[in-house]
Design an enzyme around this catalytic site. Structure first.
Site, PDB file in Angstrom:
ATOM      1  N   HIS A 128     -11.078  -4.803  10.452  1.00  0.00           N
ATOM      2  CA  HIS A 128     -11.698  -4.609   9.142  1.00  0.00           C
ATOM      3  C   HIS A 128     -12.973  -3.779   9.217  1.00  0.00           C
ATOM      4  O   HIS A 128     -13.775  -3.809   8.296  1.00  0.00           O
ATOM      5  CB  HIS A 128     -12.031  -5.961   8.494  1.00  0.00           C
ATOM      6  CG  HIS A 128     -10.858  -6.632   7.851  1.00  0.00           C
ATOM      7  ND1 HIS A 128      -9.809  -7.133   8.561  1.00  0.00           N
ATOM      8  CD2 HIS A 128     -10.572  -6.883   6.545  1.00  0.00           C
ATOM      9  CE1 HIS A 128      -8.930  -7.685   7.726  1.00  0.00           C
ATOM     10  NE2 HIS A 128      -9.365  -7.532   6.492  1.00  0.00           N
ATOM     11  N   GLU A 143       0.816  -1.224   0.000  1.00  0.00           N
ATOM     12  CA  GLU A 143       0.000   0.000   0.000  1.00  0.00           C
ATOM     13  C   GLU A 143       0.843   1.264   0.000  1.00  0.00           C
ATOM     14  O   GLU A 143       0.558   2.221  -0.723  1.00  0.00           O
ATOM     15  CB  GLU A 143      -0.953   0.009   1.208  1.00  0.00           C
ATOM     16  CG  GLU A 143      -2.212  -0.818   1.038  1.00  0.00           C
ATOM     17  CD  GLU A 143      -1.991  -2.312   1.208  1.00  0.00           C
ATOM     18  OE1 GLU A 143      -0.867  -2.716   1.576  1.00  0.00           O
ATOM     19  OE2 GLU A 143      -2.936  -3.079   0.961  1.00  0.00           O
TER      20      GLU A 143
END
Ligand SMILES: Cc1ncc(C[n+]2csc(CCOP(=O)(O)OP(=O)(O)O)c2C)c(N)n1
Ligand SMILES: [Mg+2]
Lengths: 339, 327
Positions: free
Chosen positions: B129, B60
């Site tokens: 998450h 990322e």
């Protein structure tokens, strides 16, 4: 660990310099003198309180920026860290614009809003000036990506310290640059220390260029105190990037003479005065001067002339910075968003 | 009018903008061959090829930075994060590079980039998450933050985000991707920075965005049907820049306000909205402003606990009744 102690090059047989390139040699010498004198003056101005914040000087490392940038075209992209006065100057940003930026003045290359660590000159594709260790490495790969995307043959060069080779961004970027065949040249300025931490205390591998093995990337270790070696190695990397679209990791073995920043002592807990003195024997400016003189390509008068020219330029820059206006207070709120 | 899912509305926006501007490209994990972790990029690789639809390694920080670097030299990247939870690994490039470049270069280097992907909780995905980061991101000058609730807004706002010359954070929602809505034929955009009154009302303003728009609308229907209160639902759509004009106009009319958001309460988006209201509409208020937020805890896995941690219709109704002094 192979803690290679980069020592002064052995005296003895070496190839004679090519007399037809005398103008190039003189220019490289002049640029190194320019950077050094600029940095000395910046150090003085810092001590006088005219420059604020963090100010990282490049003295000792001149051959790296000067030699490598000489191998680029004006339309190539250049990214650097926070020790980047030299890279901007060599790229062609004027001494005035850089010094004024250090002084925080409106006439600075970033309008006084960047400072020593955030020099930018978009017209010369000098794209910073980044102060988060390693975070500009992916940015440089992004510019390389753009030239591949557009089908141009521009290369993108990124300068960073050896301590940045321990950062995740370095590894993520090298992998993608190799995987995607991006025309990037990653120049690690291994000056042995990240602030007060010697490389061998931060990395099991001393030879940063070996890190390229993980990414099947071409690499070279270069004597970063030898401006001609830097120039030639960068030319090879540029050729690889332009013709084959392959990235290169170049490790330049160099040394900084000053403290990490102006706020730090020149030596202290982490390195000795003796080491510093020993390293100064490898001085890039004295080294090139001696070689040119030995080969009959430079005399004292010519050297003095070069020095005189850069002194005048830098002194003019200091006066210009002093006399320049502060940014308009309204500048505080401009450039946050692009309209 | 054609009916599309939120997912396909985003897909159409990407497709149209990539057709319109050759400098726009999409980069991220699984965006190409796999067609997108949530299938937002379905068909794009086939249409545009792997030069413009780029699958990345799980890196990322690296690919966010590559996007910013490409934007520095004039391309218009759309960087997809599989979810915003993973974007925390890239936050350096978002905050330290993208948001600062224009300013610290003295206006020389704009960053026309979109960082997009789903934010907030879905169902039972657990603490790592299930996070809504809009208040973190909206805190940063230099970023714009957009969080559409409907397919119509999703398409129009994504098109505007891609055309904007600034870094735009575009927060989608896993739970929104299947929602359907009408989309006009042909070209349209929704400007950034404009809130939308999703339901007119006179008694209380409910401020919301993204997933909580549905919560607010449902609460409004029940408030009207069962509690005799007509709620006005104001969907912020863009968190930064905040459309204070629309917000304040509504509060000046209803004199009462409830703010509902998925994120945590401390320093949340609602805290900023409350501040705008107390400074600019203090004399118009008939009651303290109420906030309904996600619980101030990491998201639990257990279904019942998770439900209790999310802002609910009942909580919004309760807050509206308190603001209206019904109870
Ligand atoms: C991510 C990050 N961590 C820490 C710092 C503080 N810091 C600034 S320079 C530096 C040392 C970097 O050394 P190196 O990369 O070798 O470059 P050099 O200073 O030697 O040129 C540190 C730790 C920073 N700027 N960014
Ligand atoms: Mg170092």
């Amino acid at each position: 660990m192979s803690a290679v102690k980069d020592a002064a090059p052995p005296v003895g047989a070496r190839a004679k310099l090519d007399a037809s390139r005398r103008a190039l040699y003189h220019d490289l010498l002049r640029q190194m003198l320019h950077v050094r004198y600029f940095e000395e003056k910046a150090g003085e101005a810092y001590a006088q309180g005219k420059i604020g914040g963090f100010c990282h000087l490049y003295i000792g490392q001149e051959a790296v920026a000067v030699g490598s940038l000489a191998a680029l075209r004006p339309d190539d992209y250049v990214f650097a860290g926070y020790r980047e006065h030299a890279h901007a100057l060599v790229r062609g940003t004027t001494s005035r614009a850089v010094m004024a930026e250090l002084f925080g003045k409106a006439t600075g290359c970033s309008k006084g809003k960047g400072g020593s660590m955030h020099l930018f000159d978009a017209a010369r594709n000098f794209l910073g000036g980044h102060a988060i260790v390693g975070s500009h490495i992916p940015l440089a790969a992004g510019a390389a990506f753009a030239s591949k995307y557009r089908g141009t043959d521009q290369v993108s060069v990124c300068y960073f310290g050896e301590a940045a080779a321990n950062i995740g961004a370095f590894h993520e970027t090298l992998n993608m640059a190799a995987l995607w065949r991006l025309p990037g040249i990653f120049i690690c300025e291994n000056n042995r220390y990240g602030m007060g931490t010697a490389l061998e205390r931060a990395s099991v591998v001393y030879d940063i260029s070996q890190r390229s093995c993980s990414y099947h990337m071409a690499a070279e270790t270069v004597d970063g105190m030898d401006v001609l070696a830097m120039y030639e190695a960068t030319r090879r990397a540029v050729e690889r990037a332009r013709a084959e679209r392959l990235p290169t990791l170049l490790e330049a073995r160099t040394y900084r003479y000053m403290g990490h920043s102006m706020a730090d002592p020149i030596h202290g807990h982490y390195r000795t005065k003796e080491e510093l003195e020993e390293q100064k024997q490898r001085d890039p400016i004295a080294g090139l001067r001696a070689r040119l003189e030995e080969d009959g390509l430079l005399d004292d008068a010519q050297y003095a002339e070069l020095e005189k020219g850069v002194h005048a330029e830098v002194e003019d820059a200091v006066a210009f910075a002093e006399q320049s206006p502060e940014p308009d207070p309204a500048e505080l709120y401009t450039d946050v968003y692009k309209a | 009018m054609p009916v599309l899912t939120y997912r396909d509305a985003l897909n159409h926006a990407l497709r149209e903008e990539m057709e319109r501007d050759p400098d726009v490209f999409l980069m991220g994990e699984e965006v190409g061959v796999y067609q997108g972790a949530y299938k937002v990029s379905r068909g794009l690789l086939q249409q545009f090829g792997d030069r413009r639809v780029i699958d990345t390694p799980i890196a990322e920080l690296g690919f966010a930075g590559i996007g910013v670097g490409a934007a520095m030299v004039g391309l218009r990247p759309v960087i997809e994060f599989m979810t915003w939870n993973f974007a925390l690994l890239a936050i350096d490039e978002v905050v330290n590079s993208a948001a600062k470049m224009l300013y610290m270069s003295g206006g020389q280097i704009p960053i026309p980039i979109v960082f997009r992907g789903p934010g907030g909780a879905a169902l039972q995905l657990g603490a790592q998450h299930s996070q809504a980061f809009e208040s973190w991101l909206a805190n940063v000058p230099g970023l714009k933050v957009v969080a559409p609730a409907t397919p119509y807004d999703a398409k129009g706002l994504l098109k505007s985000a891609i055309r904007d010359d600034n870094p735009v954070i575009f927060l989608e929602g896993e739970m929104l991707y299947n929602n359907k809505g009408e989309i006009p034929e042909g070209e349209y955009t929704v400007p950034l920075g404009l809130a939308d009154v999703k339901r007119a009302g006179t008694d209380v303003t409910i401020v919301c965005h993204s997933k909580t728009v549905a919560t607010a609308e449902k609460a409004a229907r029940q408030l009207a049907g069962e509690h005799g209160l007509e709620a006005e639902v104001v969907d912020l759509r863009t968190i930064r820049p905040l459309d204070t004009e629309t917000l304040l106009a509504s509060v000046r009319k209803t004199n009462r306000c409830v703010i509902v958001e998925e994120g945590w309460p401390f320093c949340g988006v609602g805290a900023q909205v409350v501040d705008e209201i107390q400074r600019h509409a203090f004399d118009d208020l008939d009651a303290p402003v109420e906030r309904v937020t996600g619980a101030d805890v990491p998201m639990p896995y257990n279904k019942l606990l998770e439900r209790a941690a999310k802002p609910s219709v009942d909580a919004v109704i309760g807050a509206a009744r308190r603001a209206a002094y019904v109870d």
